[in-house]
Design a protein around this motif. Sequence first.
Motif, PDB file in Angstrom:
ATOM      1  N   UNK A 238       0.856  -1.186   0.000  1.00  0.00           N
ATOM      2  CA  UNK A 238       0.000   0.000   0.000  1.00  0.00           C
ATOM      3  C   UNK A 238       0.891   1.234   0.000  1.00  0.00           C
ATOM      4  N   UNK A 239       0.596   2.263  -0.823  1.00  0.00           N
ATOM      5  CA  UNK A 239       1.431   3.465  -0.785  1.00  0.00           C
ATOM      6  C   UNK A 239       1.302   4.178   0.549  1.00  0.00           C
ATOM      7  N   UNK A 240       2.434   4.538   1.132  1.00  0.00           N
ATOM      8  CA  UNK A 240       2.455   5.227   2.421  1.00  0.00           C
ATOM      9  C   UNK A 240       3.846   5.780   2.648  1.00  0.00           C
ATOM     10  N   UNK A 241       3.961   6.710   3.585  1.00  0.00           N
ATOM     11  CA  UNK A 241       5.275   7.245   3.932  1.00  0.00           C
ATOM     12  C   UNK A 241       6.195   6.135   4.423  1.00  0.00           C
ATOM     13  N   UNK A 242       5.649   5.178   5.155  1.00  0.00           N
ATOM     14  CA  UNK A 242       6.466   4.066   5.653  1.00  0.00           C
ATOM     15  C   UNK A 242       7.015   3.230   4.507  1.00  0.00           C
ATOM     16  N   UNK A 243       6.194   3.034   3.473  1.00  0.00           N
ATOM     17  CA  UNK A 243       6.647   2.265   2.311  1.00  0.00           C
ATOM     18  C   UNK A 243       7.690   3.032   1.513  1.00  0.00           C
ATOM     19  N   UNK A 244       7.554   4.362   1.449  1.00  0.00           N
ATOM     20  CA  UNK A 244       8.568   5.177   0.770  1.00  0.00           C
ATOM     21  C   UNK A 244       9.879   5.124   1.557  1.00  0.00           C
ATOM     22  N   UNK A 245       9.755   5.172   2.879  1.00  0.00           N
ATOM     23  CA  UNK A 245      10.947   5.118   3.724  1.00  0.00           C
ATOM     24  C   UNK A 245      11.646   3.766   3.589  1.00  0.00           C
ATOM     25  N   UNK A 246      10.863   2.705   3.471  1.00  0.00           N
ATOM     26  CA  UNK A 246      11.450   1.382   3.287  1.00  0.00           C
ATOM     27  C   UNK A 246      12.227   1.319   1.978  1.00  0.00           C
ATOM     28  N   UNK A 247      11.702   1.964   0.939  1.00  0.00           N
ATOM     29  CA  UNK A 247      12.400   1.993  -0.344  1.00  0.00           C
ATOM     30  C   UNK A 247      13.717   2.743  -0.254  1.00  0.00           C
ATOM     31  N   UNK A 248      13.763   3.749   0.623  1.00  0.00           N
ATOM     32  CA  UNK A 248      14.966   4.570   0.760  1.00  0.00           C
ATOM     33  C   UNK A 248      15.969   3.994   1.750  1.00  0.00           C
ATOM     34  N   UNK A 249      15.597   2.906   2.428  1.00  0.00           N
ATOM     35  CA  UNK A 249      16.437   2.384   3.511  1.00  0.00           C
ATOM     36  C   UNK A 249      17.819   1.949   3.034  1.00  0.00           C
ATOM     37  N   UNK A 250      17.905   1.468   1.789  1.00  0.00           N
ATOM     38  CA  UNK A 250      19.192   0.985   1.288  1.00  0.00           C
ATOM     39  C   UNK A 250      19.982   2.044   0.523  1.00  0.00           C
ATOM     40  N   UNK A 251      19.439   3.257   0.450  1.00  0.00           N
ATOM     41  CA  UNK A 251      20.130   4.314  -0.305  1.00  0.00           C
ATOM     42  C   UNK A 251      21.429   4.702   0.395  1.00  0.00           C
ATOM     43  N   UNK A 252      22.505   4.734  -0.362  1.00  0.00           N
ATOM     44  CA  UNK A 252      23.812   5.095   0.191  1.00  0.00           C
ATOM     45  C   UNK A 252      24.162   6.517  -0.255  1.00  0.00           C
ATOM     46  N   UNK A 253      23.576   7.493   0.440  1.00  0.00           N
ATOM     47  CA  UNK A 253      23.788   8.888   0.080  1.00  0.00           C
ATOM     48  C   UNK A 253      25.250   9.290   0.235  1.00  0.00           C
ATOM     49  N   UNK A 254      25.906   8.761   1.259  1.00  0.00           N
ATOM     50  CA  UNK A 254      27.278   9.183   1.556  1.00  0.00           C
ATOM     51  C   UNK A 254      28.234   8.853   0.415  1.00  0.00           C
ATOM     52  N   UNK A 255      28.021   7.704  -0.209  1.00  0.00           N
ATOM     53  CA  UNK A 255      28.922   7.279  -1.284  1.00  0.00           C
ATOM     54  C   UNK A 255      28.423   7.673  -2.666  1.00  0.00           C
ATOM     55  N   UNK A 256      27.242   8.259  -2.732  1.00  0.00           N
ATOM     56  CA  UNK A 256      26.696   8.650  -4.032  1.00  0.00           C
ATOM     57  C   UNK A 256      27.458   9.863  -4.567  1.00  0.00           C
ATOM     58  N   UNK A 257      27.558   9.938  -5.866  1.00  0.00           N
ATOM     59  CA  UNK A 257      28.231  11.052  -6.522  1.00  0.00           C
ATOM     60  C   UNK A 257      27.224  12.167  -6.750  1.00  0.00           C
ATOM     61  N   UNK A 258      27.402  13.290  -6.019  1.00  0.00           N
ATOM     62  CA  UNK A 258      26.498  14.431  -6.150  1.00  0.00           C
ATOM     63  C   UNK A 258      25.045  14.058  -5.856  1.00  0.00           C
ATOM     64  N   UNK A 259      24.843  13.148  -4.895  1.00  0.00           N
ATOM     65  CA  UNK A 259      23.506  12.737  -4.449  1.00  0.00           C
ATOM     66  C   UNK A 259      22.685  12.114  -5.574  1.00  0.00           C
ATOM     67  N   UNK A 260      23.369  11.506  -6.539  1.00  0.00           N
ATOM     68  CA  UNK A 260      22.662  10.869  -7.648  1.00  0.00           C
ATOM     69  C   UNK A 260      22.133   9.519  -7.167  1.00  0.00           C
ATOM     70  N   UNK A 261      20.922   9.545  -6.603  1.00  0.00           N
ATOM     71  CA  UNK A 261      20.285   8.358  -6.039  1.00  0.00           C
ATOM     72  C   UNK A 261      18.876   8.238  -6.614  1.00  0.00           C
ATOM     73  N   UNK A 262      18.566   7.077  -7.177  1.00  0.00           N
ATOM     74  CA  UNK A 262      17.233   6.798  -7.717  1.00  0.00           C
ATOM     75  C   UNK A 262      16.635   5.640  -6.919  1.00  0.00           C
ATOM     76  N   UNK A 263      15.407   5.788  -6.462  1.00  0.00           N
ATOM     77  CA  UNK A 263      14.823   4.869  -5.480  1.00  0.00           C
ATOM     78  C   UNK A 263      13.730   3.973  -6.037  1.00  0.00           C
TER      79      UNK A 263
END
Length: 345
Positions: A238-263
């Motif tokens: 079900x779409x929800x903020x919690x589901x969006x957050x779960x999708x972002x849980x594995x995002x590695x912002x620190x190692x991304x080049x110029x915050x180039x992150x697609x979720x």
Amino acid sequence: MFMKSIIGAAVLAAGISVASAADISGAGATFPYPIYAKWADMYKKETGLGLNYQSIGSGGGIKQIKNKTVTFGASDMPLEPKDLTASGLVQFPTVIGGDVPVVNLDGIGPGDLVLDGPTLADIFLGKITKWDDAAIKKLNPNAKLPSSAIVVVHRSDGSGTTFIFTDYLSKVSPDWKSNVGASTAVEWPVGIGAKGNEGVSNNVTQTKGAIGYVEFAYALETKMSTINMINRDGKAVVPSAAAFQAAAANADWEKSDNYFVILTDEPGAESWPIAGATFILMYKQPQDVANSAAALKFFDWAYSNGSKAAEDLHYVPLPAVVIAQIEKTWATQIKGPDGKPIFAK
């Protein structure tokens, strides 16, 4: 009438569409417009400074910042690092949200239908043209599906919402990837074009048998019938903020080049498959140092004071560690003619 309770007051109080000489100017994505309007209202009341933000789509925001007609551009499609370098720009994320498919079918409410990625792609490719198609019935054996035609509604403007949506379809459908692809604007195989999340919402709401895609806050505010999605792990979500957050849980912002992150299409049983961050674009060496510093001060205030407002509108605030990283980016990359940071905590 659209989003009156959220945006109407902000437009009047914060000068979101009527600028004064001291207002911060920005333009771009419609995806984050509800939260930018809310933040602008709050900031105006606290500081007296307004925000003139034009909700014109990510393509327009990229164009305006490159033409130097605004202090910041806003896009849901992160620019490639090489493009940022070539243009002298820096980008940083503000919040995370999600695209949701929405429909207008008699007797079908929010969450009454579920689709998987390949079926959704085939609908937007024009391969599936009736609501009682076997592929849809297989996923929804208990739903009362009409035999009426499917009316596809898509964005007509350059849109980061479209980028997120088409990036997802490209990952789940080889036909979509090879024939349409992912971008802020694509050659749609079928359907009716509408401008902005507002335009898609209005067209779907007014058209029986329609299906479109909008940012989640728009779907909630207009009480549209959202579709649940089967994600990469094979789970119906079900779409929800919690589901969006779960999708972002594995995002590695620190190692991304110029915050180039697609979720999109992220793993995880609870992950919403059509999630994405939204980004701000600014010059590393801005022409108007004072206005650029004011813009950074606004976003710094939003990071510190706007999390609850973001959550209330079903966006996901950025983790504290990412905000700290963004502040370092400001200090090291956005500088005045003297080589010093234009904004420092």
